[in-house]
Design a protein around this motif. Structure first.
Motif: not given
Length: 306
Positions: A27-36
């Protein structure tokens, strides 16, 4: 009046992905940030288009621009305590910059055809996107999006209330495919480079007003046309060949207090919507959404309330 607004937003995303997604064994996860980052400038006036003060009018002229940045990484769940181990970034390897630039310029005017009774609005928005709208072409609903509205306000009754008001609206919009649709990363989805932006046209008729000093109501009916509708098929997304027609209606009854000490309100709402495909794969005009013979009789209620 001249307004300038500068703002920044941060979004944190956390997606679960299925076992064996993207060749990952657990099992895996996709983690991240978005900046605008966003900048807007608007000029508005009640006198720029005045005709010797005889007719009320309002004009709005403006422009906006923003840049989006994405930073995603995959993590595996190492044990039942869900300890995460970083296993890499598949997005940089694909070669596309993890950014997009969007800008628009717009102008809208509102004219009182009959003072305080009949108000007409007309506007247009020019859309720029560094991938999907670079003005190599100049298409309706993509590089430029018009809108029109007409509002009718009859005389108030003896209780100083509007028993009914009418609003007729036409609007078009430009919607580029989201970053993760293009680059992958969601639940065994690999992404696709050949998605086209969606073009949306919407027509609405609204009747609304006051029942008494506490109760008000609204009734809305609408028909939308979606060109290049994006739909998931297997492990990818596609643009559908046939245009979509989405139609529905919505009704609301609201109660508001008239207390000097505090205000509160409650409402009841009902909405219904259905989705249909046009039979012909050639591009149809918005006026043709009213011709029932042009689309399939089978209705779809997926993703919509009833």
């Amino acid at each position: 009046e001249l307004r300038l607004k500068i703002s920044g937003d941060h979004f944190f995303k956390d997606f679960n992905t299925n076992l064996y997604s993207f060749g990952i064994n657990n099992d895996s996860r996709l983690l991240g940030d978005e900046h605008r980052g966003t900048i807007d400038i608007e000029f508005s006036s009640d006198s720029l288009l005045s005709s010797n003060g005889k007719r009320k009018n309002h004009i709005l002229i403006g422009a906006e621009a923003f840049v989006n940045n994405w930073f995603y990484n995959y993590y595996t769940e190492m044990d039942t305590a869900m300890v995460l181990s970083k296993i890499g970034d598949q997005f940089t390897e694909l070669g596309e910059p993890r950014q997009e630039y969007v800008a628009a310029a717009f102008i809208q005017t509102e004219q009182h055809l009959i003072a305080d009774k009949l108000i007409a609005t007309a506007g247009i928005r020019f859309n720029y996107h560094n991938i999907y709208s670079t003005f190599d072409e100049f298409n309706y609903g993509e590089q430029y999006s018009p809108r029109f509205a007409l509002v009718y306000l009859p005389e108030k009754n003896k209780h100083n209330l509007h028993p009914y008001k009418f609003k007729l609206l036409y609007n078009s919009a430009f919607l580029p495919p989201p970053f993760l649709y293009r680059r992958g990363g969601i639940d065994q989805f690999v992404g696709t480079d050949n998605l086209k932006p969606q073009s949306i046209e919407s027509g609405e008729l609204v009747v609304y007003g006051d029942i008494n000093k506490n109760f008000n109501y609204s009734a809305l009916t609408y028909i939308n046309k979606i060109d290049q509708n994006i739909r998931r098929v297997g492990d990818t997304y596609i643009n559908e060949l046939t245009d979509k027609r989405v139609s529905g209606y919505e009704m609301m009854l609201e109660y508001k207090t008239n207390s000097e000490k505090f205000d509160w309100s409650s409402f009841i709402n009902y909405s219904f919507s259905k989705q249909q495909n046009f039979k012909d794969t050639s591009k149809v005009s918005y006026l043709q959404v009213f011709n029932s013979e042009l689309y399939h009789p089978t209705d779809s209620l997926r993703r919509f309330p009833s």
